[in-house]
Enzyme design. Structure first.
Site, PDB file in Angstrom:
ATOM      1  CD  GLU A 245      54.440  88.921  -6.107  1.00 52.65           C
ATOM      2  OE1 GLU A 245      53.958  88.099  -6.920  1.00 52.65           O
ATOM      3  OE2 GLU A 245      55.225  89.822  -6.443  1.00 52.65           O
TER       4      GLU A 245
ATOM      5  CB  SER B 275     120.213  88.478  15.209  1.00 51.59           C
ATOM      6  OG  SER B 275     121.465  88.693  14.600  1.00 51.59           O
TER       7      SER B 275
END
Length: 818
Positions: free
Chosen positions: A105, A497
Site C-alpha cells: 500500500e 403433580s
C-alpha cells in the site's frame, strides 16, 4: 528610392506599435487569467478548508467494538456487534503483517510526510497511458490518505476529495506518529463479512490471533484491504488468490522476504475456515436473555458498539449436556408417533433437475423465510450427527441422497418406527428429509445414513445452583431458529403433580408427618371456592387404601394430595406456592392439588432449589457482572436470599423426595443413586399434554418440561416419568461421568455427593406401609426422619399389616421387581 525607404520605415514602425499592443493585450490577458485562476484556486482552497473535516475528530472517534458474553469459566460464548472489531496496539501487530501492508500500500510510508510525490507522478503516468472515465484518477494514495478517506471523507472519486485527502494527510502526519497511524489503519478498515480490523479478520478467516499469522495468511488479509467484497475468499477465491500472490510479490520486490519464502508461500492454497464455522445455536436461548437484558438496561448502541464484557453464570459443559439430552430425547419421543408425511419436495416446488443441487439453489427456491438446510453450513460432518438431505432416487430397500457435496446411501434398516420397511411408502425423489450419519468417507465424499425426522414436539430445560441462584444451563426449546419463544422463561404450563412438594411442605408445617396415614379411596370433595363437588381420579385409576404421606408423595396419589389440601385448606396451599417464589396466578381451588394452574419452568425450578439449600431460596440470575471495555464494573449482581421454610422442614422434604427416585414414580433414575444422592418429582397433566420432572442433587437443581405449543397430547401414557425424566437422568449421568473423569485425572478418589444431615432431626425405624414403629415381623422397614416429638408412638402389629391392602402379596412382588 528615398520615398520607398521612408515608406518601409513607417511600415516597420506601425508593426512595432501593433506588436506592442498585442503584447500588452496578451500581458493583460495572462495577468487577468492568472488572477482569475489564482482567485479560483484560492476560493476553491478556502471552500475546501471551510468544508474540511477536522483532524481532531479522530481524537473523539470511537468505532464500534464487540460486546463479549463470557461463561462462568471465562470462555467467550457469544458476541454482539454491528462491526466485529477487536482493537490491538501497535506492539501486537506482527512484523510480517506490517511489512505486507507497507510493501503493498505505501512502500515509502516511513519516508514521506503524508503525501508520496513520487507515487503521484507514477500514478499520473498511469493515467496518461490509460484514458480512464472522467473524474477518475490513480491517486498514489498513501496509508495516511487512505485512513483519512475512510474515517473522514466520502468514497466518491473527485479532484475535490483528492485535495482534501492531501490536506488531511499532511495534518494527520503532524498530529500522529507513524506507529499510531499504522495502528489506526490496522484497526479500522472493513476486511469483509463484518470483520473490522486485522484481529477480527484473522479470527474470521483463520480462527487465530493476528500474532499467529503465517506469511501467506498475512498476505491474504493485506490483499483484502483494497476491496473486501472484490477480494473475498468466499465469494471470489481465485481472484483473492491472485491478489494474495500480488502482495507476496510486492514484499519480495521491496526486500521484506526472501525468494524461497516467496515461492513456498505462493504455492500454498488459501486455507480459510468455512464462513459459518461457529454454531450460533449453542446456548441461543440463554444468550437471547442476556441480549434482551443489555438492550433494555443499556440501550442498543451500547450493546452493539461499546464493547461491553458480560460475565454470565452459564456452565458451557452442563449447557452442552442439557442441549444434547433434550434434543436427542425429543427426536426419540417424536418417532413414537410414527412418520409424518409433511416433507417439502423440490420437484413439486418447481425445480427442474436435482443434478448439481446445492444450498444456494434450494434457498432461492424455498425463499428467505425458510430455515431448512441451515445445518449444511456446518464446517464438518460428525458420526451420529443429524442433517438435512435431498432425496435423489428411491427404491424399496435403498435410496440415494445428497448432503452438501456428499453422496449418501440410505437403507431401510432401523426404520421400524415408521411402521413400514418400504422406503417407497415414506419418501420420494426431491424430498427434503433428515438423516443421521452412520459412516462418513471423507476421501470419497460418501455417506451411509439412516432415516430421521425433525420433531414437532418441544421442550425446555433449566438448571440452577441452589446455593447461589446462578442459572447454569438453559434450553428454551428444540430450535431457536424455529422459534425464539423461550419455554423455560416465558411459557405458562400446567404443572400436574410437580406442584405437590409445595403442598406437602405445608402439610409438614401443619401437624402432618412422613408417617401420617391417609386413605386413598374414591372421594367426592366440596370445593368451597368453586361451590361445587369435585371427584379427582388417580393417575392409574387405582386406589391403595391406607397409605402413608410418604407413599402418597412417592407414588403421586392424587386423592392423598387432595385430602391433604382439603385438610390444611386451599388458601394455605396457595400461600405456600407463593412463599416458594411462584408469582404466576395461583387460586385457592382444590384442583391446585393436581397442578391445574399454569406456571413457568424457571419459577418451579427456583422453588425446588429451596429444599437442597436448607429452606432458603436464592433469586435466580444469569449475569454475574458487566464491565465496560476498559474493565470498569458497570453492574454486579447481588445475591438475594429469602428464607422460605426451616432447615429441618427442608430436610424432611428432601428425604421424602429421595424416595420418589428410590422406589416411586422416578425409580427409572435410581441407578444414579450409587454415585450421587438425588431427589425429585414427576408431573403429568390431563390427556398427557405436559410432562415434567423436577429434581436435584445437593449442589444442582434441574427441571424438564416436554409438550407442544398448544394443548396437544404428547402421546398415550406419556407421563412425566416417561416423557421428561429421561432428559433429566441423561443430564445427571453425564455430570457424574464428568466428575468421575476429573477425579481420575487428578488422582483422587471419587466421592459420592450426599445431602447434609441436619441436627434436630429424629431418626426412627418404622414400617413404611403402616407408618408405625417397626417390629421384627415388619417387611418394609425404613429409617424415617421426623421433627423431634412427632415420631410414631406405638409399634406395628399384625393387625396393622392387615389394614394395608395387599401388604403380603402385591407389595412384596413390587419390592422384588424393583
Amino acid at each position: 528610392m528615398a520615398l520607398k525607404k521612408k515608406t518601409l520605415k513607417k511600415s516597420k514602425k506601425k508593426k512595432k506599435v501593433k506588436l506592442r499592443k498585442i503584447l500588452k493585450l496578451a500581458f493583460f490577458i495572462i495577468l487577468f487569467s492568472s488572477a482569475c485562476a489564482l482567485g479560483t484556486m484560492l476560493g476553491t482552497y478556502v471552500a475546501i478548508r471551510q468544508n474540511l473535516p477536522s483532524i481532531s475528530d479522530l481524537e473523539g472517534y470511537e468505532p464500534g467494538i464487540i460486546t463479549y458474553i463470557f461463561s462462568d469459566e471465562g470462555q467467550v460464548i457469544g458476541e454482539y456487534a454491528l462491526q466485529k472489531r477487536i482493537e490491538i496496539p501497535y506492539e501486537e501487530i506482527p512484523e510480517i503483517l506490517k511489512a505486507a501492508i507497507i510493501a503493498t500500500e505505501d512502500p515509502r510510508f516511513f519516508n514521506h510526510n503524508g503525501i508520496d510525490y513520487r507515487g503521484i507522478l507514477r500514478a499520473l503516468k498511469e493515467d496518461i497511458k490509460k484514458i480512464r472515465r472522467p473524474r477518475s484518477f490513480h491517486g498514489g494514495s498513501t496509508i495516511s490518505q487512505q485512513l483519512v478517506r475512510t474515517l473522514l471523507l466520502h468514497r466518491k472519486k473527485t479532484i475535490r476529495r483528492k485535495v482534501k485527502e492531501w490536506i488531511l494527510a499532511l495534518q494527520l502526519e503532524k498530529q500522529y506518529t507513524k506507529e499510531e497511524i499504522l495502528t489506526m489503519y490496522c484497526n479500522q478498515f472493513d476486511l469483509g463479512h463484518g470483520a473490522h480490523g486485522v484481529e477480527a479478520a484473522s479470527n474470521l478467516y483463520f480462527g487465530k490471533s493476528v500474532s499467529e499469522l503465517s506469511l501467506e495468511e498475512a498476505a491474504l488479509i493485506t490483499g483484502v484491504f483494497r476491496g473486501p467484497y472484490l477480494y473475498s475468499p468466499y465469494r471470489k477465491p481465485d481472484l483473492t488468490l491472485r491478489r494474495r500472490n500480488h502482495v507476496l510479490n510486492r514484499m519480495l520486490e521491496e526486500g521484506f522476504i526472501k525468494k524461497e519464502d516467496y515461492e513456498i508461500a505462493k504455492a500454498k492454497p488459501l486455507n480459510v475456515l468455512p464462513l459459518h464455522r461457529q454454531d450460533s445455536g449453542f446456548a441461543a436461548y440463554f444468550k437471547e436473555e442476556v441480549r434482551k437484558y443489555l438492550e433494555k438496561n443499556y440501550g442498543a448502541d451500547a450493546l452493539y458498539n461499546d464493547g461491553l464484557r458480560v460475565y454470565t453464570t452459564l456452565n458451557p459443559t452442563w449447557q452442552k449436556f442439557a442441549e444434547e439430552a433434550l434434543m436427542t430425547w425429543l427426536r426419540t419421543l417424536d418417532k413414537r408417533q410414527g412418520w409424518r408425511d409433511d416433507k417439502q419436495n423440490l420437484l413439486e416446488r418447481g425445480i427442474d433437475s436435482l443434478e448439481d443441487i446445492d444450498e444456494k439453489k434450494i434457498k432461492s427456491l424455498l425463499g428467505r423465510e425458510e430455515i431448512f438446510l441451515e445445518s449444511w453450513r456446518k464446517p464438518s460432518l460428525e458420526i451420529q450427527g443429524i442433517i438435512e438431505a435431498v432425496v435423489l432416487s428411491v427404491k424399496r430397500q435403498e435410496a440415494t441422497v445428497r448432503v452438501k457435496d456428499y453422496a449418501g446411501k440410505l437403507t431401510n434398516k432401523d426404520i421400524a418406527w415408521t411402521k413400514t420397511n418400504n422406503l417407497n411408502n415414506l419418501i420420494k425423489e426431491g424430498d427434503l428429509i433428515h438423516v443421521k450419519f452412520n459412516k462418513i468417507d471423507e476421501e470419497k465424499k460418501e455417506l451411509l445414513v439412516s432415516l430421521d425426522q425433525e420433531p414437532i414436539l418441544d421442550g425446555a430445560f433449566l438448571a440452577i445452583e441452589p446455593h447461589t441462584g446462578q442459572i447454569k444451563a438453559l434450553v428454551g426449546g428444540y430450535s431457536f431458529k424455529r422459534s425464539k419463544w423461550n419455554n423455560a422463561t416465558q411459557a405458562m404450563r400446567q404443572t400436574g403433580s410437580a406442584i405437590k412438594p409445595m403442598l406437602y411442605t405445608a402439610a409438614l408445617e401443619n401437624r402432618y408427618t412422613p408417617a401420617t396415614i391417609i386413605v386413598d379411596e374414591p372421594t367426592e370433595f366440596m370445593d368451597q371456592w368453586m361451590e361445587e363437588p369435585w371427584s379427582p381420579p388417580n393417575y392409574d385409576q387405582k386406589y391403595k387404601g391406607a397409605v402413608t404421606l410418604r407413599k402418597g408423595l412417592e407414588e403421586s396419589r392424587n386423592i392423598v394430595t387432595a385430602k391433604i389440601l382439603d385438610s390444611i385448606s386451599p388458601q394455605t396451599g396457595a400461600k405456600y406456592c407463593r412463599k416458594f417464589g411462584i408469582t404466576s396466578p395461583i387460586y385457592p381451588y382444590l384442583s391446585l392439588s393436581l397442578g391445574t394452574f399454569e406456571v413457568k419452568l424457571i419459577e418451579l425450578v427456583s422453588a425446588f432449589t429451596t429444599f437442597p439449600n436448607k429452606g432458603i431460596r436464592m433469586k435466580p440470575y444469569f449475569i454475574d457482572r458487566i464491565e465496560d471495555k476498559e474493565g470498569n464494573i458497570l453492574e454486579e449482581t447481588r445475591i438475594e436470599a429469602e428464607e422460605v421454610i426451616s432447615p429441618q422442614i427442608a430436610y424432611l422434604m428432601t428425604n421424602l423426595l429421595q424416595g420418589v427416585i428410590q422406589r416411586g414414580t422416578g425409580v427409572s433414575a435410581s441407578a444414579l443413586l450409587q454415585d450421587k444422592q438425588l431427589a425429585g418429582k414427576t408431573g403429568t397433566t390431563d390427556e398427557y399434554t405436559d410432562a415434567w420432572f423436577m429434581g436435584f442433587s445437593p449442589s444442582l437443581c434441574a427441571g424438564v418440561w416436554v409438550g407442544h405449543d398448544t394443548k396437544i397430547s404428547i402421546g398415550e401414557r406419556q407421563s412425566g416419568a416417561v416423557a421428561a425424566l429421561t432428559v433429566w437422568k441423561t443430564f445427571f449421568e453425564r455430570i457424574i461421568a464428568e466428575e468421575k473423569k476429573k477425579a481420575e485425572e487428578e488422582g483422587v478418589e471419587f466421592e459420592i455427593e450426599k445431602f447434609e444431615v441436619l441436627p434436630n432431626i429424629s431418626w426412627v425405624e418404622i414400617d413404611r406401609k403402616t407408618g408405625l414403629l417397626a417390629t421384627p415381623i415388619c417387611l418394609f422397614v425404613l429409617k424415617e426422619s421426623f421433627l423431634p416429638g412427632t415420631e410414631p408412638d406405638r409399634f406395628c402389629s399384625l393387625e396393622d399389616h392387615m389394614k394395608i391392602l395387599d401388604y403380603y402379596a402385591t407389595e412384596k412382588k413390587e419390592e422384588e421387581s424393583r
